[in-house]
Design a protein around this motif. Structure first.
Motif, PDB file in Angstrom:
ATOM      1  N   ILE A   1       0.617  -1.127   0.160  1.00  0.00           N
ATOM      2  CA  ILE A   1      -0.092   0.038  -0.136  1.00  0.00           C
ATOM      3  C   ILE A   1       0.912   1.464   0.111  1.00  0.00           C
ATOM      4  CG2 ILE A   1      -0.075   0.139   2.343  1.00  0.00           C
ATOM      5  CD1 ILE A   1      -2.985   0.483   0.045  1.00  0.00           C
ATOM      6  N   SER A   2       2.250   0.935   0.433  1.00  0.00           N
ATOM      7  CA  SER A   2       2.899   2.390   0.554  1.00  0.00           C
ATOM      8  C   SER A   2       3.826   2.258  -0.589  1.00  0.00           C
ATOM      9  CB  SER A   2       3.633   2.542   1.854  1.00  0.00           C
ATOM     10  OG  SER A   2       2.899   2.734   2.922  1.00  0.00           O
TER      11      SER A   2
ATOM     12  N   LEU B   1      -1.821  -1.421  -6.211  1.00  0.00           N
ATOM     13  CA  LEU B   1      -3.351  -1.087  -6.263  1.00  0.00           C
ATOM     14  C   LEU B   1      -3.838  -1.285  -7.771  1.00  0.00           C
ATOM     15  CD1 LEU B   1      -3.104   2.359  -4.418  1.00  0.00           C
ATOM     16  CD2 LEU B   1      -4.260   0.205  -3.732  1.00  0.00           C
TER      17      LEU B   1
ATOM     18  N   PRO C   1      -2.715   5.258   4.610  1.00  0.00           N
ATOM     19  CA  PRO C   1      -2.614   4.356   3.822  1.00  0.00           C
ATOM     20  C   PRO C   1      -3.635   3.246   4.192  1.00  0.00           C
ATOM     21  CG  PRO C   1      -0.807   4.303   5.381  1.00  0.00           C
ATOM     22  CD  PRO C   1      -1.496   5.743   5.265  1.00  0.00           C
TER      23      PRO C   1
ATOM     24  N   HIS D   1      -6.787   4.071   5.082  1.00  0.00           N
ATOM     25  CA  HIS D   1      -7.777   4.616   4.180  1.00  0.00           C
ATOM     26  C   HIS D   1      -7.657   4.182   2.871  1.00  0.00           C
ATOM     27  CE1 HIS D   1     -11.240   7.239   3.318  1.00  0.00           C
ATOM     28  NE2 HIS D   1     -10.590   7.781   2.214  1.00  0.00           N
ATOM     29  N   ARG D   2      -6.617   4.061   2.198  1.00  0.00           N
ATOM     30  CA  ARG D   2      -6.383   3.511   0.741  1.00  0.00           C
ATOM     31  C   ARG D   2      -6.639   2.170   0.810  1.00  0.00           C
ATOM     32  NH1 ARG D   2      -1.781   7.037   0.880  1.00  0.00           N
ATOM     33  NH2 ARG D   2      -0.273   4.909   1.000  1.00  0.00           N
TER      34      ARG D   2
ATOM     35  N   GLN E   1     -10.440   1.822   0.649  1.00  0.00           N
ATOM     36  CA  GLN E   1     -10.855   2.260  -0.487  1.00  0.00           C
ATOM     37  C   GLN E   1     -10.973   1.024  -1.427  1.00  0.00           C
ATOM     38  OE1 GLN E   1      -8.870   6.090  -1.241  1.00  0.00           O
ATOM     39  NE2 GLN E   1     -11.100   7.041  -1.170  1.00  0.00           N
ATOM     40  N   LEU E   2      -9.869   0.410  -1.660  1.00  0.00           N
ATOM     41  CA  LEU E   2      -9.514  -0.660  -2.465  1.00  0.00           C
ATOM     42  C   LEU E   2     -10.543  -1.955  -2.148  1.00  0.00           C
ATOM     43  CD1 LEU E   2      -8.243  -2.017  -4.769  1.00  0.00           C
ATOM     44  CD2 LEU E   2      -6.391  -2.895  -2.941  1.00  0.00           C
TER      45      LEU E   2
ATOM     46  N   GLU F   1     -10.026   3.160  10.530  1.00  0.00           N
ATOM     47  CA  GLU F   1     -10.086   2.849   9.144  1.00  0.00           C
ATOM     48  C   GLU F   1     -10.728   1.648   8.668  1.00  0.00           C
ATOM     49  OE1 GLU F   1     -10.021   5.051   6.980  1.00  0.00           O
ATOM     50  OE2 GLU F   1      -9.080   6.687   8.077  1.00  0.00           O
TER      51      GLU F   1
END
Length: 234
Positions: free
Chosen positions: A132-133, A143, A180, A182-183, A186-187, A215
């Motif tokens: 993710i980072s 992603l 991250p 949160h990302r 979202q995915l 999150e």
């Protein structure tokens, strides 16, 4: 006397507090006790204090520990999660002995696990690992790769794709830690909208558990706060 029961309670209280701050039910967050490098006696002590899910990184150590725990407490019903990187020559034993795998980032490994999962066992629960980072030193799908890989894993007959896992780059503040996670959430939501039946976000460890729970983490992985300092020299 072992400090493990008291440590477990402190960790559980921390999870519950973080969940309440996030306006979530504490029961929606599962504690995965990372027992790598600790012996069977430590696992039994945690199990006797009510812990059922344990995470292991090293296959041979895990298999030896499972056998020792079974010999000491044959009636214990534990859930074993493999959370380390997987080499092709280790897939059969992982498929035969574990309930969950958290670090799948290649279709080849997923295919081998599906092919080698015994038919007498339920499908193996899988989390797709996401980098993710974007760190070069860490494993995980990007992603961009995730949707195609998730669909391929979900189609394998002896696996059940449950969700996503990530270990983000360290950050000093809760606000930065949340980004991250949160990302990843979202995915996860985007994949659900594509029709995948996902219910798991495996994210958050001792230092960033609060941010992960805020999150949407459903599994947090905690080790030394439960079992004490690790001695890798063993």
């Amino acid at each position: 006397m072992s400090a493990i029961p008291q440590n477990l309670q402190v960790v559980r209280d921390g999870i519950a507090a973080a969940a309440r701050i996030a306006l979530r039910d504490p029961q929606s967050v599962q504690l995965l006790a990372v027992s790598k490098t600790f012996d069977a006696a430590a696992v039994v002590a945690a199990a006797q204090a009510g812990q059922r899910a344990f995470g292991e990184n090293y296959l041979q150590e895990a298999l030896d520990k499972m056998a020792a725990v079974k010999a000491a407490q044959p009636d214990l019903l534990l859930e074993w999660h493999f959370i380390g990187p997987i080499q092709s020559n280790k897939t059969r034993q992982i498929a035969e002995h574990f309930d969950w795998v958290h670090a799948i980032d290649r279709e080849k490994i997923a295919q081998r696990l599906s092919d080698q999962r015994p038919s007498a066992l339920p499908p193996l629960n899988i989390c797709l690992q996401i980098n993710i980072s974007g760190e070069a030193s860490k494993s995980g799908a990007t992603l961009e790769q995730a949707p195609k890989l998730a669909q391929a894993i979900a189609a394998l007959p002896r696996l059940r794709l449950r969700g996503l896992m990530a270990i983000p780059e360290a950050a000093e503040s809760v606000a930065l830690q949340r980004l991250p996670f949160h990302r990843l959430h979202q995915l996860w939501q985007a994949l659900r909208e594509q029709g995948l039946d996902l219910d798991t976000l495996s994210m958050g460890m001792s230092n960033d558990m609060t941010a992960a729970i805020a999150e949407g983490a459903t599994i947090v992985r905690i080790g030394s706060a439960i079992f004490g300092k690790r001695d890798y020299a063993k």
